[in-house]
Design a protein around this motif. Structure first.
Motif, PDB file in Angstrom:
ATOM      1  N   LEU A  14      -2.064   8.051  -9.616  1.00 17.62           N
ATOM      2  CA  LEU A  14      -1.264   7.741 -10.801  1.00 17.62           C
ATOM      3  C   LEU A  14      -1.046   6.239 -10.946  1.00 17.62           C
ATOM      4  O   LEU A  14      -1.218   5.672 -12.036  1.00 17.62           O
ATOM      5  N   PHE A  15      -0.690   5.571  -9.845  1.00 19.00           N
ATOM      6  CA  PHE A  15      -0.473   4.121  -9.891  1.00 19.00           C
ATOM      7  C   PHE A  15      -1.754   3.381 -10.254  1.00 19.00           C
ATOM      8  O   PHE A  15      -1.720   2.403 -11.009  1.00 19.00           O
ATOM      9  N   MET A  16      -2.889   3.833  -9.714  1.00 17.06           N
ATOM     10  CA  MET A  16      -4.169   3.186 -10.045  1.00 17.06           C
ATOM     11  C   MET A  16      -4.477   3.320 -11.535  1.00 17.06           C
ATOM     12  O   MET A  16      -4.905   2.361 -12.181  1.00 17.06           O
ATOM     13  N   GLU A  17      -4.262   4.507 -12.069  1.00 15.89           N
ATOM     14  CA  GLU A  17      -4.514   4.704 -13.495  1.00 15.89           C
ATOM     15  C   GLU A  17      -3.597   3.808 -14.327  1.00 15.89           C
ATOM     16  O   GLU A  17      -4.050   3.144 -15.269  1.00 15.89           O
ATOM     17  N   GLN A  18      -2.319   3.751 -13.973  1.00 15.28           N
ATOM     18  CA  GLN A  18      -1.383   2.899 -14.707  1.00 15.28           C
ATOM     19  C   GLN A  18      -1.783   1.423 -14.593  1.00 15.28           C
ATOM     20  O   GLN A  18      -1.723   0.687 -15.582  1.00 15.28           O
ATOM     21  N   ALA A  19      -2.190   0.993 -13.406  1.00  9.91           N
ATOM     22  CA  ALA A  19      -2.593  -0.400 -13.211  1.00  9.91           C
ATOM     23  C   ALA A  19      -3.837  -0.729 -14.030  1.00  9.91           C
ATOM     24  O   ALA A  19      -3.934  -1.810 -14.623  1.00  9.91           O
ATOM     25  N   LEU A  20      -4.790   0.193 -14.075  1.00 13.98           N
ATOM     26  CA  LEU A  20      -5.983  -0.027 -14.890  1.00 13.98           C
ATOM     27  C   LEU A  20      -5.616  -0.120 -16.375  1.00 13.98           C
ATOM     28  O   LEU A  20      -6.091  -1.014 -17.083  1.00 13.98           O
ATOM     29  N   ARG A  21      -4.781   0.787 -16.834  1.00 12.68           N
ATOM     30  CA  ARG A  21      -4.379   0.794 -18.248  1.00 12.68           C
ATOM     31  C   ARG A  21      -3.608  -0.481 -18.596  1.00 12.68           C
ATOM     32  O   ARG A  21      -3.804  -1.056 -19.670  1.00 12.68           O
ATOM     33  N   GLN A  22      -2.756  -0.941 -17.680  1.00 10.98           N
ATOM     34  CA  GLN A  22      -2.003  -2.171 -17.939  1.00 10.98           C
ATOM     35  C   GLN A  22      -2.923  -3.389 -18.003  1.00 10.98           C
ATOM     36  O   GLN A  22      -2.563  -4.404 -18.588  1.00 10.98           O
ATOM     37  N   ASN A  23      -4.101  -3.268 -17.402  1.00 11.20           N
ATOM     38  CA  ASN A  23      -5.082  -4.349 -17.454  1.00 11.20           C
ATOM     39  C   ASN A  23      -6.092  -4.155 -18.579  1.00 11.20           C
ATOM     40  O   ASN A  23      -7.143  -4.793 -18.585  1.00 11.20           O
TER      41      ASN A  23
END
Length: 139
Positions: A14-23
């Motif tokens: 979940l954190f990886m997906e959020q970090a990718l989306r924020q980038n």
């Protein structure tokens, strides 16, 4: 562009997906939960047999997973002529020198240690995205 993330920890995925989306990564993100499922995905076997799963442009691989760990999966990937060109970034909690050496000996493209802070994860994922998606030419 598709990123495949192999990680058994739900929160980390979940954190990886959020970090990718924020980038600004708006393309496809696929997840598998262990090395067995990863190999089934890449070989279109098991539950992926009849699915039209996208070929990943980049694999982000955790080392510590059940059934088949990241070392075993990485070795299979790099030993398979059909899979070996897939760029693999190991992202794990380990920072042990022996894990770094072992993964590079197996053919990993990059090794990064997972940060324990979400804002640092966003920064790290931004750097990975810039390098792997914007800078290098992928096969």
């Amino acid at each position: 562009m598709t990123i495949l993330i192999a990680d058994d920890d739900h929160d980390d995925r979940l954190f990886m997906e959020q970090a990718l989306r924020q980038n600004g990564f708006s393309q496809t993100i696929q997840f598998v939960e262990d090395g067995e499922e990863l190999m089934e995905y890449l070989r279109h076997e098991g539950r992926f047999l009849d699915q039209n799963v996208p070929w990943p442009n980049l694999l982000i691989l955790d080392l510590n997973m059940p059934r088949k760990n990241g070392f075993q999966a990485l070795e299979e990937i790099k030993d398979d002529p059909k899979l070996r060109r897939l760029p693999v970034v190991v992202m794990t909690t380990s920072s042990a020198d022996e894990d770094v050496v072992k993964t590079y000996n197996l053919g990993v493209n990059s090794f990064v240690t997972k940060p324990f802070n979400f804002s640092r994860l966003v920064e790290m994922v931004g750097a990975l995205k810039t390098y792997w998606m914007d800078t290098v030419k992928l096969p």
